[in-house]
Scaffold this motif. Structure first.
Motif, PDB file in Angstrom:
ATOM      1  N   ILE A 179      40.271   6.829  -5.510  1.00 61.22           N
ATOM      2  CA  ILE A 179      38.898   7.072  -5.986  1.00 61.22           C
ATOM      3  C   ILE A 179      38.744   6.629  -7.432  1.00 61.22           C
ATOM      4  CG2 ILE A 179      37.243   8.901  -6.555  1.00 61.22           C
ATOM      5  CD1 ILE A 179      38.224  10.408  -4.084  1.00 61.22           C
ATOM      6  N   ALA A 180      39.728   6.926  -8.267  1.00 61.94           N
ATOM      7  CA  ALA A 180      39.665   6.529  -9.680  1.00 61.94           C
ATOM      8  C   ALA A 180      39.597   5.014  -9.821  1.00 61.94           C
ATOM      9  CB  ALA A 180      40.870   7.084 -10.430  1.00 61.94           C
ATOM     10  N   VAL A 181      40.438   4.299  -9.072  1.00 58.72           N
ATOM     11  CA  VAL A 181      40.448   2.837  -9.149  1.00 58.72           C
ATOM     12  C   VAL A 181      39.140   2.266  -8.613  1.00 58.72           C
ATOM     13  CG1 VAL A 181      41.595   0.767  -8.287  1.00 58.72           C
ATOM     14  CG2 VAL A 181      42.963   2.714  -9.034  1.00 58.72           C
ATOM     15  N   ALA A 182      38.590   2.856  -7.536  1.00 53.88           N
ATOM     16  CA  ALA A 182      37.328   2.382  -6.981  1.00 53.88           C
ATOM     17  C   ALA A 182      36.182   2.535  -7.964  1.00 53.88           C
ATOM     18  CB  ALA A 182      37.017   3.131  -5.679  1.00 53.88           C
TER      19      ALA A 182
ATOM     20  N   SER B 210      40.047  19.681 -19.734  1.00 50.59           N
ATOM     21  CA  SER B 210      39.203  19.248 -20.849  1.00 50.59           C
ATOM     22  C   SER B 210      38.557  17.914 -20.524  1.00 50.59           C
ATOM     23  CB  SER B 210      40.021  19.133 -22.142  1.00 50.59           C
ATOM     24  OG  SER B 210      41.052  18.174 -21.996  1.00 50.59           O
ATOM     25  N   VAL B 211      37.409  17.695 -21.166  1.00 45.92           N
ATOM     26  CA  VAL B 211      36.686  16.426 -21.046  1.00 45.92           C
ATOM     27  C   VAL B 211      36.763  15.731 -22.399  1.00 45.92           C
ATOM     28  CG1 VAL B 211      34.486  15.311 -20.574  1.00 45.92           C
ATOM     29  CG2 VAL B 211      35.153  17.356 -19.280  1.00 45.92           C
ATOM     30  N   GLN B 212      37.270  14.512 -22.421  1.00 50.87           N
ATOM     31  CA  GLN B 212      37.485  13.786 -23.677  1.00 50.87           C
ATOM     32  C   GLN B 212      36.885  12.394 -23.587  1.00 50.87           C
ATOM     33  OE1 GLN B 212      41.695  13.783 -24.449  1.00 50.87           O
ATOM     34  NE2 GLN B 212      41.912  16.009 -24.192  1.00 50.87           N
ATOM     35  N   GLN B 213      36.737  11.775 -24.769  1.00 49.14           N
ATOM     36  CA  GLN B 213      36.178  10.433 -24.845  1.00 49.14           C
ATOM     37  C   GLN B 213      37.158   9.512 -25.564  1.00 49.14           C
ATOM     38  OE1 GLN B 213      32.476  10.069 -26.954  1.00 49.14           O
ATOM     39  NE2 GLN B 213      32.015   8.046 -26.100  1.00 49.14           N
ATOM     40  N   SER B 214      37.268   8.274 -25.044  1.00 43.85           N
ATOM     41  CA  SER B 214      38.140   7.278 -25.670  1.00 43.85           C
ATOM     42  C   SER B 214      37.501   5.907 -25.495  1.00 43.85           C
ATOM     43  CB  SER B 214      39.535   7.294 -25.047  1.00 43.85           C
ATOM     44  OG  SER B 214      40.337   6.273 -25.595  1.00 43.85           O
ATOM     45  N   ASP B 215      37.010   5.342 -26.612  1.00 47.10           N
ATOM     46  CA  ASP B 215      36.349   4.031 -26.602  1.00 47.10           C
ATOM     47  C   ASP B 215      35.212   4.015 -25.588  1.00 47.10           C
ATOM     48  OD1 ASP B 215      38.117   3.211 -28.539  1.00 47.10           O
ATOM     49  OD2 ASP B 215      39.583   2.448 -27.087  1.00 47.10           O
ATOM     50  N   ALA B 216      35.306   3.120 -24.580  1.00 46.55           N
ATOM     51  CA  ALA B 216      34.226   2.986 -23.607  1.00 46.55           C
ATOM     52  C   ALA B 216      34.514   3.753 -22.324  1.00 46.55           C
ATOM     53  CB  ALA B 216      34.001   1.506 -23.273  1.00 46.55           C
ATOM     54  N   THR B 217      35.473   4.679 -22.347  1.00 48.80           N
ATOM     55  CA  THR B 217      35.809   5.456 -21.157  1.00 48.80           C
ATOM     56  C   THR B 217      35.729   6.941 -21.451  1.00 48.80           C
ATOM     57  OG1 THR B 217      38.172   5.451 -21.685  1.00 48.80           O
ATOM     58  CG2 THR B 217      37.347   3.625 -20.325  1.00 48.80           C
TER      59      THR B 217
ATOM     60  N   VAL C 227      50.655  16.405 -17.332  1.00 44.68           N
ATOM     61  CA  VAL C 227      49.302  16.118 -17.801  1.00 44.68           C
ATOM     62  C   VAL C 227      48.758  14.977 -16.949  1.00 44.68           C
ATOM     63  CG1 VAL C 227      47.849  15.428 -19.725  1.00 44.68           C
ATOM     64  CG2 VAL C 227      49.873  16.844 -20.142  1.00 44.68           C
ATOM     65  N   PHE C 228      47.701  15.225 -16.186  1.00 43.43           N
ATOM     66  CA  PHE C 228      47.026  14.200 -15.392  1.00 43.43           C
ATOM     67  C   PHE C 228      45.768  13.763 -16.138  1.00 43.43           C
ATOM     68  CE2 PHE C 228      49.760  16.062 -12.249  1.00 43.43           C
ATOM     69  CZ  PHE C 228      50.074  15.021 -11.387  1.00 43.43           C
ATOM     70  N   ILE C 229      45.579  12.451 -16.274  1.00 42.84           N
ATOM     71  CA  ILE C 229      44.451  11.899 -17.021  1.00 42.84           C
ATOM     72  C   ILE C 229      43.625  11.048 -16.066  1.00 42.84           C
ATOM     73  CG2 ILE C 229      43.757  10.521 -19.011  1.00 42.84           C
ATOM     74  CD1 ILE C 229      46.531  11.078 -20.192  1.00 42.84           C
ATOM     75  N   PHE C 230      42.397  11.495 -15.815  1.00 43.98           N
ATOM     76  CA  PHE C 230      41.460  10.832 -14.909  1.00 43.98           C
ATOM     77  C   PHE C 230      40.382  10.153 -15.746  1.00 43.98           C
ATOM     78  CE2 PHE C 230      37.769  11.717 -11.782  1.00 43.98           C
ATOM     79  CZ  PHE C 230      37.787  10.399 -11.360  1.00 43.98           C
ATOM     80  N   THR C 231      40.423   8.789 -15.834  1.00 45.32           N
ATOM     81  CA  THR C 231      39.484   8.052 -16.676  1.00 45.32           C
ATOM     82  C   THR C 231      38.369   7.469 -15.832  1.00 45.32           C
ATOM     83  OG1 THR C 231      40.809   6.029 -16.499  1.00 45.32           O
ATOM     84  CG2 THR C 231      41.245   7.488 -18.381  1.00 45.32           C
ATOM     85  N   LEU C 232      37.166   7.408 -16.427  1.00 47.39           N
ATOM     86  CA  LEU C 232      35.990   6.872 -15.783  1.00 47.39           C
ATOM     87  C   LEU C 232      35.208   6.011 -16.766  1.00 47.39           C
ATOM     88  CD1 LEU C 232      34.797  10.085 -13.922  1.00 47.39           C
ATOM     89  CD2 LEU C 232      35.517   7.972 -12.790  1.00 47.39           C
ATOM     90  N   PRO C 233      34.492   4.998 -16.307  1.00 48.04           N
ATOM     91  CA  PRO C 233      33.691   4.182 -17.234  1.00 48.04           C
ATOM     92  C   PRO C 233      32.509   4.989 -17.767  1.00 48.04           C
ATOM     93  CG  PRO C 233      33.285   3.515 -14.960  1.00 48.04           C
ATOM     94  CD  PRO C 233      34.437   4.483 -14.924  1.00 48.04           C
TER      95      PRO C 233
END
Length: 476
Positions: free
Chosen positions: A448-451, A394-401, A467-473
């Motif tokens: 890659i996520a941290v970069a 799934s693709v989700q949104q949380s604040d600015a990420t 559950v793996f959570i991959f966050t991006l700006p």
């Protein structure tokens, strides 16, 4: 010599000495000046007292009709001669005052403008000139001349009275007091220097401990730590910070050594296979099919080894910051859906239900690298999910990420393995249940996520899935 003076300890000591000298000189010098002023003021008061008595008794009242009072210094003074004759009234009082002056060590002189020197006590100086006094100077004033202190009175008529005394003993007493202050200052200076040295030594002790520990660590003993006891000041905080830094340094070096060992092991295995196949093929003449099988095995193993080396190089580039990321707005819903469809045949082969739920969200990042992370996470989830279970993306949104969430119903990750799940070459499980693969997929995904300015985290329970959570700006 200069190296010693350049040390912090000696600089602190020199600054401490300079400040102590300034304080001692200022305080004791000020105290000496104040004591000197007070003593001269008391002496002037002693000189002023007989002057007030003489001006009231020794001079006859003014002529009848004069506006001046008998005690007024503006009166036309007329001294009564002290010739040993019979004295009466005020004259007798004045004679007693003069005798009292002589007994106290004071001397008196009196000048009249018209008659010159009228009175000189026997103990007065032999050589004495009439003081030059401004006619408008009606207030008494004191002066020091040589070894004498004098109080001088005058009036508008030009009459002058001088009451004085020797200050030889006075100056000697003042010099003794000055010497006592110097002695006190020297003792205070030496005591303060010794105390300053003691406290400087105590203050520099933690710094010496830090320096000693740093040298031991630099020599290769990474287990050494700074021991500052119960120090809770800024140096204690610095020591704690350095100890934490040394802990991270030791951990990083151990991880680096472990990575090197693991990489060597991972590369050694395919190399052993290739060498064994080549030795078997060259041992004697084989059939064409045997040669083809042997070369095929060598090719497959070499490709695996190349993939492993490329993964290590990619991970090193990402961690060192030299990897090039084409940062732009990426539609996560479209990218995630396309990537999941690529992996759907693998899921169908393992009879795993693969579902995706997206929202029209955009993130800032490199589409190729993001796709690589999604592939790693989803393929791992398919591998660890039993037949008949489901993997949800799934693709989700949380604040600015923005977040890409991959949930599986597999065996989960035990608590002992979660802290190391993103380490290089780490594979959870034991024995036959140990995860397959090189153990670099999650490490590369985390890097890659941290970069990208995001993160990759996991929440898991044993036998309940992960559950793996991959966050991006978020894209602007």
């Amino acid at each position: 010599m200069f190296q010693t003076l350049n040390s912090i300890r000696w600089r602190l000591q020199l600054w401490h000495m300079l400040i102590i000298v300034i304080l001692i000189v200022t305080l004791l010098g000020g105290f000496y000046r104040y004591e000197k002023h007070v003593r001269f003021e008391n002496l002037d008061n002693e000189l002023a007292l007989p002057m007030m008595q003489l001006t009231g008794h020794y001079f006859v009242p003014p002529r009848p009709g004069s506006r001046s009072k008998a005690n007024d210094l503006t009166a036309d003074w007329r001294i009564i001669p002290s010739d040993g004759g019979r004295l009466k009234g005020n004259e007798q009082i004045a004679e007693r005052e003069l005798q009292h002056l002589r007994d106290e060590g004071f001397y008196a002189l009196c000048w009249s403008r018209s008659e010159g020197l009228l009175l000189k006590t026997p103990n007065a100086p032999d050589i004495f000139e009439r003081p030059k006094v401004d006619r408008d100077q009606l207030r008494p004033f004191a002066r020091t001349i040589g070894d004498r202190r004098e109080m001088i009175y005058s009036n508008r008529k030009g009459n002058v009275i001088v009451i004085g005394c020797s200050i030889v003993s006075f100056e000697a007493s003042l010099a003794g007091f000055r010497n006592q202050l110097i002695g006190v200052g020297v003792v205070a200076f030496i005591s303060s220097i010794l105390l300053g040295w003691y406290f400087n030594t105590r203050a520099m002790r933690p710094i010496h401990a830090m320096s000693k520990t740093a040298r031991v660590i630099a020599d290769g003993d990474l287990s050494e730590r700074i021991d500052l006891g119960n120090e809770s000041n800024e140096l204690g905080q610095l020591g704690d910070t350095l100890n934490e830094t040394f802990d991270r340094l030791e951990g990083a070096l151990k991880r680096q050594m472990q990575v090197t060992a693991d990489a060597s092991h991972e590369i050694r295995t395919p190399l052993t296979i290739i060498l064994n196949e080549l030795s078997w093929a060259l041992e004697k003449e084989r059939s064409l099919e045997d040669y083809v099988d042997s070369m095929t095995t060598c090719q497959t193993t070499a490709r695996h080894m190349r993939s492993l080396i490329e993964s290590l190089l990619q991970l090193a580039e990402i961690n060192s910051g030299t990897a090039t990321l084409e940062m732009k707005s990426v539609p996560l819903d479209q990218l995630t859906s396309e990537t999941v469809e690529i992996l759907r045949p693998i899921a169908d082969q393992r009879e795993v239900k693969l579902s995706v739920e997206t929202k029209p969200l955009k993130a800032l990042g490199d589409a190729t690298k993001i796709r690589q992370v999604i592939i790693n996470l989803v393929s791992n989830a398919i591998q660890h999910t039993p037949t008949g279970s489901a993997v949800e993306v799934s693709v989700q949104q949380s604040d600015a990420t923005q977040a890409i969430v991959v949930r599986d119903n597999g065996s989960g990750i035990d608590d002992m393995s979660i802290p190391f799940i993103f380490d290089r070459f780490y594979r959870s499980g034991k024995g036959e249940k140990k995860s397959k693969g090189s153990g670099l997929g999650l490490a590369i995904s985390k890097a890659i996520a941290v970069a990208h300015g995001g993160d990759l985290t996991v929440v898991s329970e044993k036998d309940r899935g992960s559950v793996f959570i991959f966050t991006l700006p978020q894209a602007a």
